[in-house]
Design an enzyme around this catalytic site. Structure first.
Site, PDB file in Angstrom:
ATOM      1  N   GLU A 153       0.823  -1.207   0.000  1.00  0.00           N
ATOM      2  CA  GLU A 153       0.000   0.000   0.000  1.00  0.00           C
ATOM      3  C   GLU A 153       0.857   1.258   0.000  1.00  0.00           C
ATOM      4  OE1 GLU A 153      -2.446  -1.827   3.697  1.00  0.00           O
ATOM      5  OE2 GLU A 153      -1.252  -0.076   4.141  1.00  0.00           O
TER       6      GLU A 153
ATOM      7  N   CYS B 157       6.500  -7.248   7.032  1.00  0.00           N
ATOM      8  CA  CYS B 157       7.606  -6.720   7.831  1.00  0.00           C
ATOM      9  C   CYS B 157       8.040  -7.802   8.810  1.00  0.00           C
ATOM     10  CB  CYS B 157       7.149  -5.476   8.600  1.00  0.00           C
ATOM     11  SG  CYS B 157       8.473  -4.638   9.511  1.00  0.00           S
TER      12      CYS B 157
ATOM     13  N   CYS C 193       3.266   8.329   1.391  1.00  0.00           N
ATOM     14  CA  CYS C 193       3.810   7.380   2.361  1.00  0.00           C
ATOM     15  C   CYS C 193       3.903   6.044   1.634  1.00  0.00           C
ATOM     16  CB  CYS C 193       2.847   7.303   3.549  1.00  0.00           C
ATOM     17  SG  CYS C 193       3.236   6.008   4.727  1.00  0.00           S
TER      18      CYS C 193
ATOM     19  N   CYS D 108       1.270  -3.132  15.452  1.00  0.00           N
ATOM     20  CA  CYS D 108       1.277  -2.739  14.039  1.00  0.00           C
ATOM     21  C   CYS D 108       0.678  -3.837  13.177  1.00  0.00           C
ATOM     22  CB  CYS D 108       2.723  -2.459  13.620  1.00  0.00           C
ATOM     23  SG  CYS D 108       2.935  -2.222  11.847  1.00  0.00           S
TER      24      CYS D 108
ATOM     25  N   CYS E 111      -0.398   1.748   9.054  1.00  0.00           N
ATOM     26  CA  CYS E 111       0.500   0.782   8.468  1.00  0.00           C
ATOM     27  C   CYS E 111      -0.085  -0.618   8.270  1.00  0.00           C
ATOM     28  CB  CYS E 111       1.682   0.715   9.445  1.00  0.00           C
ATOM     29  SG  CYS E 111       3.065  -0.158   8.826  1.00  0.00           S
TER      30      CYS E 111
ATOM     31  N   CYS F  77       6.347  -5.845  15.573  1.00  0.00           N
ATOM     32  CA  CYS F  77       5.841  -4.959  16.630  1.00  0.00           C
ATOM     33  C   CYS F  77       4.353  -5.283  16.858  1.00  0.00           C
ATOM     34  CB  CYS F  77       6.023  -3.496  16.226  1.00  0.00           C
ATOM     35  SG  CYS F  77       7.745  -3.084  15.838  1.00  0.00           S
TER      36      CYS F  77
HETATM   37  N1  SAH Z   1       9.283   0.011  10.073  1.00  0.00           N
HETATM   38  C1  SAH Z   1       9.399   1.428  10.115  1.00  0.00           C
HETATM   39  C2  SAH Z   1       8.451   2.182   9.207  1.00  0.00           C
HETATM   40  C3  SAH Z   1       7.011   1.742   9.102  1.00  0.00           C
HETATM   41  S1  SAH Z   1       5.767   2.202  10.251  1.00  0.00           S
HETATM   42  C4  SAH Z   1       9.250   1.913  11.539  1.00  0.00           C
HETATM   43  O1  SAH Z   1       8.853   1.140  12.382  1.00  0.00           O
HETATM   44  O2  SAH Z   1       9.577   3.065  11.808  1.00  0.00           O
HETATM   45  C5  SAH Z   1       5.663   3.930  10.402  1.00  0.00           C
HETATM   46  C6  SAH Z   1       5.286   4.349  11.811  1.00  0.00           C
HETATM   47  O3  SAH Z   1       3.925   3.967  12.129  1.00  0.00           O
HETATM   48  C7  SAH Z   1       6.164   3.703  12.867  1.00  0.00           C
HETATM   49  O4  SAH Z   1       6.536   4.665  13.803  1.00  0.00           O
HETATM   50  C8  SAH Z   1       5.235   2.677  13.479  1.00  0.00           C
HETATM   51  O5  SAH Z   1       5.640   2.320  14.759  1.00  0.00           O
HETATM   52  C9  SAH Z   1       3.895   3.398  13.425  1.00  0.00           C
HETATM   53  N2  SAH Z   1       2.730   2.521  13.587  1.00  0.00           N
HETATM   54  C10 SAH Z   1       2.585   1.254  13.184  1.00  0.00           C
HETATM   55  N3  SAH Z   1       1.385   0.772  13.528  1.00  0.00           N
HETATM   56  C11 SAH Z   1       0.729   1.772  14.179  1.00  0.00           C
HETATM   57  C12 SAH Z   1      -0.549   1.889  14.791  1.00  0.00           C
HETATM   58  N4  SAH Z   1      -1.404   0.863  14.798  1.00  0.00           N
HETATM   59  N5  SAH Z   1      -0.878   3.066  15.357  1.00  0.00           N
HETATM   60  C13 SAH Z   1      -0.003   4.106  15.355  1.00  0.00           C
HETATM   61  N6  SAH Z   1       1.217   4.052  14.794  1.00  0.00           N
HETATM   62  C14 SAH Z   1       1.596   2.897  14.218  1.00  0.00           C
END
Ligand code: SAH
Length: 372
Positions: free
Chosen positions: A112, A132, A125, A139, A363, A136
């Site tokens: 996406e 990934c 974005c 996410c 994300c 985490c």
């Molecule tokens: N892998 C990279 C980039 C992708 S995510 C990273 O972790 O930085 C981009 C941002 O969105 C990251 O800061 C991630 O932690 C955040 N993110 C992911 N899922 C989320 C959610 N459900 N709510 C808020 N932020 C989220």
């Protein structure tokens, strides 16, 4: 949509076949593009001509390439700029100012990108990986695991597609320029280092070799892969670095960002400091505000103490809960107190707007919803 579902499920099993992504000029440096032309029995300058059509004019229609003999145009397009991403669907919100696109890659994999128009800028974005591997727990992308790295061509195609949408006036407000690129879609950019680096060059190289967008307008967001940050320091490319910290203490971060068991908070911040020192760029700390998990006042204090003498600013992101998640966004009063405490340490703090929330803007959420 109902009819599409079985098809999507089927193609999603296909990556096991590991078909190679067709090569694309965006995978190569300007020098290598010329070599490629020669290898194909063409004069080297054809590579520059195609680059010019692709990066300068954002053209995908070889019929209009009047500086190239008519009988050569289609072949050149197929060899140099094969279509690597196909639009599956778009969802818009914010009166059309936010648009999320779901792309199918040549092997059926889905990724996406999100295009957001603001009064003073338009940002895309993009995804750097399908899925990934960082796992985490808050996410959506992390839940599905890593399918595969994207090639530089596949990453660049998302950006060029966004630039085309801007130029052709697809967003309300008429034609505009794509001004900012953030690597905050699916994937961990520093875990796909070489392809991301090539994409960064494609963004920042002047026409005809790239899009000519300033490195300062590009943000690379990472969980904190210290080895990747250290490599980036020596590239001489002052992009904005964003660190997904999410908590100042190792104990909680070990579970929120599992790679923390490899590189601790302190090591990540030291690497980011070295990056800021070398590039002169302030870095940002991403912090998803999760109710009663990481939003306590003592954590704000600890974060304030950690950051007060650093060249960093904090970007608080209200958690966008993933489907079935037990976690939700912080209470507004807790968020406000968190901001107040950070500011009392002199740490610049902003709260991210929640663009795209109703179109599963967090994300990986659109792809996840689609697969289901
Ligand atoms: N892998 C990279 C980039 C992708 S995510 C990273 O972790 O930085 C981009 C941002 O969105 C990251 O800061 C991630 O932690 C955040 N993110 C992911 N899922 C989320 C959610 N459900 N709510 C808020 N932020 C989220």
């Amino acid at each position: 949509m109902g009819n599409d579902l079985p098809e999507i499920k089927l193609v999603f099993d296909e990556p096991k076949l590991k078909k190679k992504t067709p090569r694309h000029i965006a995978d190569f440096s300007p020098e290598q593009r010329k070599d490629l032309a020669v290898e194909l029995g063409l004069p080297a300058f054809r590579a520059n001509q195609v680059s010019n059509h692709y990066f300068t004019h954002l053209s995908s229609n070889p019929q209009t390439w009047s500086d190239i003999p008519a009988d050569l145009r289609e072949t050149l397009a197929e060899l140099f700029i094969p279509k690597l991403i196909e639009l599956v669907r778009s969802v818009t919100c914010d009166n059309g100012m936010t648009r999320k696109d779901l792309w199918r890659l040549h092997d059926g994999v889905l990724v996406e990108s999100v295009l957001m128009r603001y009064t003073d800028r338009t940002t895309v974005c993009i995804s750097s990986q399908a899925g990934c591997g960082m796992n985490c727990p808050f996410c959506a992308t992390g839940q599905a695991g890593l399918t595969r790295n994207l090639t530089a061509g596949e990453i660049t195609e998302q950006i060029v597609a966004a630039a085309r949408s801007c130029a052709s006036g697809e967003l309300p407000g008429g034609p505009t320029r794509l001004s900012n690129i953030v690597f905050m879609g699916m994937g961990e950019p520093l875990a796909n280092y070489n392809s991301v680096m090539r994409s960064l060059r494609n963004i920042t190289d002047p026409n005809p070799h790239g899009l000519g967008i300033s490195a300062r307008s590009v943000t690379v967001s990472t969980v904190g892969l210290v080895n990747g940050i250290e490599r980036l320091i020596n590239e001489g490319l002052p992009v904005t670095l964003a660190i997904s910290l999410h908590t100042p203490d190792d104990e909680l971060r070990n579970s929120l960002v599992p790679i923390n068991s490899r590189w601790k908070v302190k090591e990540v911040l030291q690497a980011a400091d070295a990056y800021a020192e070398k590039t002169g760029r302030r870095y940002s700390i991403e912090y998803a505000m999760i109710k009663d998990i990481n939003d306590q006042t003592w954590r704000a204090d600890l974060l304030g103490r950690l950051l007060k003498n650093r060249n960093a600013h904090v970007n608080l992101i209200p958690l966008n809960p993933t489907p079935g998640s037990k976690w939700t966004a912080s209470r507004p009063e807790d968020e406000a107190e968190f901001v107040r405490i950070l500011e009392s340490y002199g740490v610049p703090t902003t709260v991210r707007d929640t663009r795209g929330r109703e179109i599963e803007g967090a994300c990986g959420q659109l792809a996840a919803a689609f697969i289901k």
